[in-house]
Design an enzyme around this catalytic site. Structure first.
Site, short mmCIF file in Angstrom:
data_model
loop_
_atom_site.label_atom_id
_atom_site.label_comp_id
_atom_site.label_asym_id
_atom_site.label_seq_id
_atom_site.Cartn_x
_atom_site.Cartn_y
_atom_site.Cartn_z
N ASP A 1 4.56 0.39 12.96
CA ASP A 1 5.02 -0.69 13.84
C ASP A 1 6.16 -0.14 14.69
O ASP A 1 7.32 -0.57 14.56
CB ASP A 1 5.48 -1.88 13.00
N ARG B 1 -3.86 -5.12 6.56
CA ARG B 1 -5.00 -5.74 7.25
C ARG B 1 -6.27 -4.89 7.16
O ARG B 1 -7.34 -5.39 7.48
CB ARG B 1 -4.65 -6.01 8.71
N SER C 1 -2.55 -0.06 6.34
CA SER C 1 -2.14 -1.40 6.76
C SER C 1 -2.73 -2.40 5.78
O SER C 1 -3.85 -2.20 5.29
CB SER C 1 -2.71 -1.69 8.17
N HIS D 1 0.86 -1.18 0.00
CA HIS D 1 0.00 0.00 0.00
C HIS D 1 0.90 1.24 0.00
O HIS D 1 2.13 1.12 0.02
CB HIS D 1 -0.95 -0.02 1.20
N HIS E 1 4.02 1.36 2.20
CA HIS E 1 5.21 0.68 1.68
C HIS E 1 5.87 1.52 0.57
O HIS E 1 7.09 1.63 0.50
CB HIS E 1 4.85 -0.67 1.05
O1 PAF Z 1 6.59 -5.15 9.01
C1 PAF Z 1 6.55 -6.16 8.29
O2 PAF Z 1 5.92 -6.18 7.21
C2 PAF Z 1 7.24 -7.44 8.75
O3 PAF Z 1 7.17 -7.57 10.13
C3 PAF Z 1 8.71 -7.55 8.27
C4 PAF Z 1 9.57 -6.45 8.86
C5 PAF Z 1 8.73 -7.48 6.75
C6 PAF Z 1 9.30 -8.89 8.70
O4 PAF Z 1 8.60 -9.97 8.16
#
Ligand code: PAF
Length: 282
Positions: A152, A189, A187, A36, A39
Site C-alpha cells: 500500500d 483479498r 493480500s 498473512h 503482516h
Molecule cells: O493497511 C491496512 O490494513 C489498513 O489500511 C490500516 C492501516 C490497518 C488502517 O485500517
C-alpha cells in the site's frame, strides 16, 4: 511462550501504554486482521526494532466505500491470535466499532492532493478513513514506531505526510512487499480469487517484471511502458483501474524514467481489486 494480552478497550490500551512507555520502545503494527506472511514480516521487523510489540486488529468501516467489501472482508480472529502468539507479540488491540466510533462521533483527519490520485480516484473516501483511524490508533497506542507494508505504497506516503504535518512523534517504517513464490503480492483479498483468477492475478507481478526489463533494455518513455503493461494485464482478463508511473518521492508524473520512477497498478481480477507497485530500476 510469552503470554499474549488481548485488549478490547481504549481505556485499558492507554493504561498499558502509559505503564510501559517510559521503560520500553513500543513497536506497533496496525492491521485489519486475516493475517498473512506480509503482516507477519511486519511483526518480525517490529520485534527486531522494539522492546514491546502491539498489533491492532480492526476492520475499519470508514475506509470502505458504500459498494465495497466491508461485510465480506475475511476475518479469522482465532487463527490471527495463534499466529501472533507464536511470534510472541505482547498485545493485540482488538476494539469493536462502538469503541472506535462511538455514537455521536464527528471528527475526521484529511490529507489533501496525494489522496485524490491512484486509489483515491476510484475510492474517494478511503484515505479519509485510513488517516482518521491511524491517528486514533497512534494516539491510543502511543508507539515509538509504526511498521507498514509497501504494497500500500500510497497509504504509506499519505500516512508519512500526515505524521509530518500533524507533528505526531511516532516514526513510520515502510517494509518490503512480501510475495507468494510465483510473484503475487500477499493480500488478505487474494482469498477471494478462484483457481482461474488466481492464475490470471499473476499479470500484476509479471507486468512489473516486464516493465523493469524494458527499462534495463534502455526504454525511457513512461507511456510506452504503460501501454505494454496494459497489454499484459488485459491479455489475462484483468480490468484496469489504473496503471501509472510516478515519482515515488512526490507521487507526481514524470516525463522520463529515472531512479525514482515507480509503477503503480490497480486491477480487477474478476470482482477482486488487487494493487501492486514497484520501483522500476532493479
Ligand atoms: O493497511 C491496512 O490494513 C489498513 O489500511 C490500516 C492501516 C490497518 C488502517 O485500517
Amino acid at each position: 511462550m510469552k503470554k499474549l494480552k488481548i485488549i478490547r478497550t481504549i481505556k485499558e490500551m492507554v493504561a498499558w501504554s502509559n505503564q510501559n512507555k517510559s521503560q520500553n520502545k513500543i513497536g506497533f503494527v496496525p492491521t485489519m486482521g486475516y493475517l498473512h506472511e506480509g503482516h507477519l514480516s511486519l511483526v518480525r521487523t517490529a520485534k527486531e526494532n522494539s522492546d514491546l510489540v502491539v498489533v491492532s486488529i480492526f476492520v475499519n468501516p470508514t475506509q470502505f466505500g458504500a459498494n465495497e467489501d466491508l461485510s465480506t472482508y475475511p476475518r479469522d480472529f482465532e487463527r490471527d491470535i495463534s499466529l501472533l502468539e507464536n511470534l510472541e507479540v505482547d498485545v493485540v488491540f482488538f476494539p469493536n466499532n462502538q469503541e472506535m466510533y462511538p455514537t455521536g462521533y464527528k471528527t475526521w483527519v484529511v490529507t489533501d492532493e496525494i489522496t485524490s490520485i491512484l486509489c483515491g480516484k476510484s475510492r474517494p473516501t478511503h484515505f479519509k478513513g485510513v488517516t482518521t483511524i491511524v491517528s486514533k490508533l497512534i494516539n491510543i497506542v502511543n508507539p515509538e514506531s509504526m511498521f507498514m507494508g509497501t504494497k500500500d505504497f500510497q497509504q504509506l506516503t499519505v500516512l508519512k505526510q500526515m505524521v509530518q504535518d500533524l507533528n505526531f512523534r511516532t516514526k513510520i517504517i515502510g517494509c518490503p512487499i512480501v510475495r507468494e513464490n510465483d510473484g503475487l503480492a500477499m493480500s488478505s483479498r487474494n482469498k477471494y480469487l478462484n483457481e482461474i483468477e488466481r492464475k490470471n492475478a499473476l499479470c500484476l507481478s509479471e507486468s512489473i517484471k516486464s516493465a523493469q526489463k524494458m527499462i534495463k533494455n534502455g526504454e525511457k518513455s513512461p507511456n510506452k511502458i504503460i501501454e505494454s503493461v496494459k497489454k499484459i494485464i488485459t491479455k489475462k482478463s484483468g480490468k484496469i483501474d489504473y496503471v501509472e508511473i510516478l515519482d515515488e518521492r512526490t507521487l507526481k508524473f514524470t516525463d522520463s524514467i529515472d531512479e525514482h520512477s515507480r509503477l503503480f497498478l490497480a486491477v480487477y481480477i474478476g470482482k477482486t481489486r488487487l494493487i501492486d507497485n514497484a520501483n522500476l530500476n532493479v
